[in-house]
Design an enzyme around this catalytic site. Structure first.
Site, PDB file in Angstrom:
ATOM      1  N   HIS A   1      -4.452  -4.444  -2.217  1.00 21.24           N
ATOM      2  CA  HIS A   1      -4.868  -4.154  -0.843  1.00 21.24           C
ATOM      3  C   HIS A   1      -5.083  -2.655  -0.612  1.00 21.24           C
ATOM      4  O   HIS A   1      -5.043  -2.172   0.506  1.00 21.24           O
ATOM      5  CB  HIS A   1      -3.835  -4.703   0.159  1.00 21.24           C
ATOM      6  CG  HIS A   1      -3.811  -6.199   0.203  1.00 21.24           C
ATOM      7  ND1 HIS A   1      -2.702  -6.928   0.582  1.00 21.24           N
ATOM      8  CD2 HIS A   1      -4.769  -7.116  -0.083  1.00 21.24           C
ATOM      9  CE1 HIS A   1      -2.990  -8.229   0.520  1.00 21.24           C
ATOM     10  NE2 HIS A   1      -4.229  -8.365   0.116  1.00 21.24           N
TER      11      HIS A   1
ATOM     12  N   VAL B   1       0.839  -1.207   0.000  1.00 26.23           N
ATOM     13  CA  VAL B   1       0.000   0.000   0.000  1.00 26.23           C
ATOM     14  C   VAL B   1       0.874   1.258   0.000  1.00 26.23           C
ATOM     15  O   VAL B   1       0.381   2.356   0.221  1.00 26.23           O
ATOM     16  CB  VAL B   1      -0.943   0.008   1.230  1.00 26.23           C
ATOM     17  CG1 VAL B   1      -1.899  -1.182   1.175  1.00 26.23           C
ATOM     18  CG2 VAL B   1      -0.166   0.012   2.550  1.00 26.23           C
TER      19      VAL B   1
ATOM     20  N   ALA C   1      15.837  -9.203  -4.289  1.00 23.65           N
ATOM     21  CA  ALA C   1      15.081  -8.740  -5.463  1.00 23.65           C
ATOM     22  C   ALA C   1      15.821  -7.634  -6.212  1.00 23.65           C
ATOM     23  O   ALA C   1      15.784  -7.591  -7.444  1.00 23.65           O
ATOM     24  CB  ALA C   1      13.702  -8.250  -5.031  1.00 23.65           C
TER      25      ALA C   1
ATOM     26  N   GLY D   1       9.160 -10.940  -3.751  1.00 24.03           N
ATOM     27  CA  GLY D   1       9.086 -10.486  -2.369  1.00 24.03           C
ATOM     28  C   GLY D   1       7.792 -10.820  -1.659  1.00 24.03           C
ATOM     29  O   GLY D   1       7.347 -10.066  -0.804  1.00 24.03           O
TER      30      GLY D   1
ATOM     31  N   CYS E   1     -18.127  16.171   6.947  1.00 22.32           N
ATOM     32  CA  CYS E   1     -18.961  15.632   8.025  1.00 22.32           C
ATOM     33  C   CYS E   1     -18.180  15.357   9.313  1.00 22.32           C
ATOM     34  O   CYS E   1     -18.751  14.824  10.271  1.00 22.32           O
ATOM     35  CB  CYS E   1     -19.675  14.364   7.544  1.00 22.32           C
ATOM     36  SG  CYS E   1     -18.592  12.944   7.326  1.00 22.32           S
TER      37      CYS E   1
ATOM     38  N   CYS F   1     -19.414   9.593   4.352  1.00 19.11           N
ATOM     39  CA  CYS F   1     -19.965  10.231   3.145  1.00 19.11           C
ATOM     40  C   CYS F   1     -19.221   9.829   1.870  1.00 19.11           C
ATOM     41  O   CYS F   1     -19.612  10.241   0.781  1.00 19.11           O
ATOM     42  CB  CYS F   1     -19.997  11.754   3.293  1.00 19.11           C
ATOM     43  SG  CYS F   1     -18.382  12.547   3.237  1.00 19.11           S
TER      44      CYS F   1
ATOM     45  N   CYS G   1     -13.608   8.900   3.682  1.00 17.14           N
ATOM     46  CA  CYS G   1     -14.587   9.079   4.753  1.00 17.14           C
ATOM     47  C   CYS G   1     -15.595   7.932   4.663  1.00 17.14           C
ATOM     48  O   CYS G   1     -16.260   7.773   3.640  1.00 17.14           O
ATOM     49  CB  CYS G   1     -15.298  10.422   4.605  1.00 17.14           C
ATOM     50  SG  CYS G   1     -16.649  10.604   5.810  1.00 17.14           S
TER      51      CYS G   1
HETATM   52 ZN   LIG Z   1     -17.474  12.661   5.338  1.00 18.27          ZN
END
Ligand SMILES: [Zn+2]
Length: 252
Positions: free
Chosen positions: A124, A108, A239, A194, A157, A135, A132
């Site tokens: 992933h 990630v 690697a 890896g 929000c 929303c 969020c």
């Molecule tokens: Zn929100």
């Protein structure tokens, strides 16, 4: 593996990659270790200090997002300070030269894109974006307040934002899942780099390539569940070295 065995395996891998029309790479934590990101499960890994059940499960995040951000802030500081490795750069070069159709990554950290790779399936999710859960609004993490300065919240929000990474208890995004399955099933060759590819469902992808008649080439430091079974060639070496050498030979 002895140096001459590594060399012979690289030679065989290069021959297969030269002949292949469609090559994909499947990468995991091992490709980012030399970038400065220790594997989460390893000795210096975050899961040594943070119980994954308490910090990496979506229910834990929903119940106590501020607490989980203690761990996430630490994780992102490591990711933000990392730079692409030689192996990341080699894959970007292969793609630019038309030798690599794309990358499926379990990581990630965004380092493939930072190296210049364009077709990356983030299986992933990605830590470079926050979402969020209330929303659905997305945010670039670089524009958000992060620990220790504060906890990132939605501007609309005020809900605590969640990294767009797949937590335990969450499904793989369906587009990533479908794209990965298609890429794996239609590849003439898959470079697995890896990763021991044991975490389901990403673990199914190398077998999909093999079942479709493609050759699985594994580059890992030590033997894995793929070795001698799904992988036709296993190269047990760093690697960075292996990918640099394969790229050098393919570009020659
Ligand atoms: Zn929100």
């Amino acid at each position: 593996m002895k140096p001459e065995e590594i060399n012979a395996a690289i030679e065989r891998a290069t021959e297969i990659l030269v002949a292949a029309r469609s090559v994909v790479a499947l990468t995991g934590a091992g490709i980012s270790v030399s970038s400065g990101i220790p594997a989460f499960r390893g000795a210096q890994g975050l899961w040594e200090r943070y119980d994954p059940d308490e910090y990496a499960h979506i229910d834990a995040f929903r119940a106590a997002p501020e607490k989980v951000w203690g761990m996430l802030g630490e994780m992102y500081a490591v990711i933000a300070g990392a730079a692409p490795s030689l192996a990341h750069r080699a894959l970007a070069q292969l793609e630019a030269a038309g030798r690599l159709r794309g990358i499926i990554t379990a990581n990630v950290d965004g380092l493939h894109q930072a190296a210049g790779s364009r077709r990356v399936i983030e299986y992933h999710g990605s830590f470079r974006q926050l979402v969020c859960l209330n929303c659905g609004r997305y945010y670039d993490i670089a524009a958000c307040v992060l620990p220790p300065a504060g906890i990132p919240r939605c501007e609309s929000c005020a809900t605590v934002l969640k990294p767009k990474v797949v937590f335990f208890g969450e499904a793989i995004p369906s587009v990533a899942q479908q794209d990965a399955v298609t890429a794996a099933a239609t590849a003439d060759a898959m470079l697995v780099i890896g990763t021991s590819a044991v975490v389901h469902p990403i673990s199914d992808l190398p077998a999909l390539t093999a079942r479709g008649g493609g050759t699985v080439i594994e580059v890992n430091l030590v033997p894995t569940a793929l070795s001698r079974r799904v992988a036709r060639i296993s190269i047990f070496a760093p690697a960075d070295e292996v990918l640099s050498e394969i790229t050098r030979r393919l570009m020659a």
